[in-house]
Design an enzyme around this catalytic site. Structure first.
Site, short mmCIF file in Angstrom:
data_model
loop_
_atom_site.label_atom_id
_atom_site.label_comp_id
_atom_site.label_asym_id
_atom_site.label_seq_id
_atom_site.Cartn_x
_atom_site.Cartn_y
_atom_site.Cartn_z
N HIS A 1 36.39 37.46 41.04
CA HIS A 1 35.54 37.38 39.80
C HIS A 1 35.06 38.10 40.34
CE1 HIS A 1 38.91 36.36 36.08
NE2 HIS A 1 39.49 36.19 37.22
N ASP B 1 30.74 36.68 32.97
CA ASP B 1 32.77 36.95 32.62
C ASP B 1 33.39 36.27 31.85
OD1 ASP B 1 35.89 36.22 33.36
OD2 ASP B 1 35.08 36.41 35.32
#
Length: 448
Positions: free
Chosen positions: A21, A113
């Protein structure tokens, strides 16, 4: 909304420090920092994650802040990730307040995120904008975004014949089956990852923008649908084409070995950094490669070599090459590579797309199953391992189809079309460059 000219902007970037990520997020932020030198970017992640991300040179207006991480204590990584998510809202609120003092600038925008659905509330409390990054592909985002609709249509378990039903009630998802979607969509949305992803799905319409590493032509129907439901849905990829990347080191001399092979003949095999097939499947892969006499380049960790058949390495020393790490982008771009055997993580899928190489998918978890279905049934640039697990006969058959059959030729033709479309998207007037400009405007905008 009005552009901030009176005071310098300060963007707080909240990263999810696990899996793959954080790496694409910092690549984007590094690029935005170059484009907007007067804006300060504070990148917040765990010490372990930041240590890897900041090992290369960064612009002066991009700094790191290490945030606390739950102790591992021998727990499975999924347990640690869930523990991180459960306290992330509280942790990041505290850390952002402290980084404002440290930098001497009030935060004017949150870039996070997409997992962090709490960021919608946090941004509202601070009176700033929120921009969310979805690290996977458009199909998986659509599945999560439509969680409530899917659960209403097929129930919360998706059992029986429903697993093979198509999601034709969602634009762009008519070739995706219930069985293909991430398990969290039909899981227990009152706890753990399913809960976090469900909260995310409900929060994303509050974001000023949601951006992904993809390009509009790859899935225009999903792009159109999400654009109609979100304030801004931005495709800013492929990042490996849009942003200058540092050259990869070919420490194991993969490229010189590929130079000795025939065009479109080599099977490149890699399952990423997180997953690996179980021992019996590793044996099946090895047996299929040897029986079919397919030249291969296999990225396989040293500890997994013990699971290969006795004598395999000696018998195939001239047929193939096994390395513990490989420069994947450069390998996929090599003309000798004829097929990419992959776990179907989004970054790998996109790297396969921009290289025009047909793929064979063996997904394991998360978004990988839906990505595999996109490769095979939506884009027509590959196939999925029958039954979901490697067998010698299954892999031998699909290798023959792709490397020597007419279907493989059609996959390569379609792959070349997408390869060209990806490069069109990152041209000066391309769709991804246009969306990148919108993203830059969003992070430099002041809400209150």
């Amino acid at each position: 909304m009005s552009n901030a000219a009176a005071s310098p902007q300060h963007v707080a970037v909240l990263a999810f420090p696990y899996g793959t990520h954080a790496a694409p997020l910092i690549a984007i932020i590094r690029h935005l920092a170059h484009l907007s030198p007067d804006t300060h970017f504070s990148f917040l992640s765990t010490a372990a994650s930041n240590a890897a991300l900041f090992s290369v040179k960064n612009p002066a207006n991009l700094t790191r802040r290490d945030v606390p991480e739950p102790p591992a204590d021998g727990r499975h990584h999924s347990v640690v990730m869930t523990a991180f998510l459960s306290t992330a809202g509280e942790v990041f609120r505290k850390e952002v307040a402290e980084v404002e003092v440290e930098v001497g600038r009030r935060v004017t925008c949150l870039v996070t995120d997409a997992f962090f659905g709490f960021a919608a509330e946090m941004a509202a409390e601070m009176g700033v904008g929120w921009v969310a990054f979805w690290t996977a592909g458009p199909a998986s985002l659509s599945a999560h975004f439509h969680t409530d609709l899917i659960r209403e249509k097929v129930g919360s378990q998706g059992l029986g014949g429903l697993e093979l039903d198509m999601l034709d009630f969602i634009p762009g998802m008519s070739k995706i089956r219930v069985h293909d979607i991430p398990s969290e969509v039909l899981g227990d949305i009152n706890s753990g990852f399913p809960k976090a992803l469900h909260q995310m799905a409900r929060a994303l319409p509050k974001a000023n923008s949601v951006f992904i590493n993809s390009f509009e032509a790859l899935d225009p129907n999903i792009t159109s649908d999400l654009n109609s439901k979100l304030h801004n849905f931005l495709n800013i990829g492929p990042l490996s084409l849009l942003i200058n990347q540092p050259p990869s080191l070919d420490t194991h001399e993969c490229l010189p070995w590929l130079d000795t092979q025939k065009p479109n003949s080599v099977a490149y095999i890699s399952f990423g950094t997180v997953t690996a097939p179980p021992p019996l499947e590793l044996v099946a892969i090895a047996e299929a490669l040897e029986e079919s006499q397919t030249p291969f380049l296999w990225s396989l960790k040293d500890h997994s070599r013990a699971n290969l058949p006795d004598g395999f390495l000696d018998r195939t020393s001239e047929l193939g090459k096994i390395v513990p790490w490989a420069p994947q982008v450069d390998i996929l771009a090599h003309p000798s590579v004829g097929v990419f055997i992959t776990h179907c993580g989004w970054n790998s899928v996109l790297e396969g797309v921009i290289s025009g190489v047909p793929m064979i998918g063996r997904p394991f978890f998360g978004d990988q199953k839906i990505n595999a279905r996109v490769i095979s049934d939506v884009l027509g640039i590959g196939g999925v391992i029958e039954g979901g697990t490697f067998t010698k006969s299954g892999l031998t058959d699909i290798l023959e189809v792709i490397l020597m059959g007419k279907s493989g030729g059609k996959m390569r033709e379609r792959g070349e079309e997408l390869k060209k479309a990806a490069r069109e998207a990152v041209k000066e007037d391309g769709s991804s460059v246009r969306d990148l400009k919108v993203l830059l405007e969003q992070v430099n905008e002041v809400i209150n």
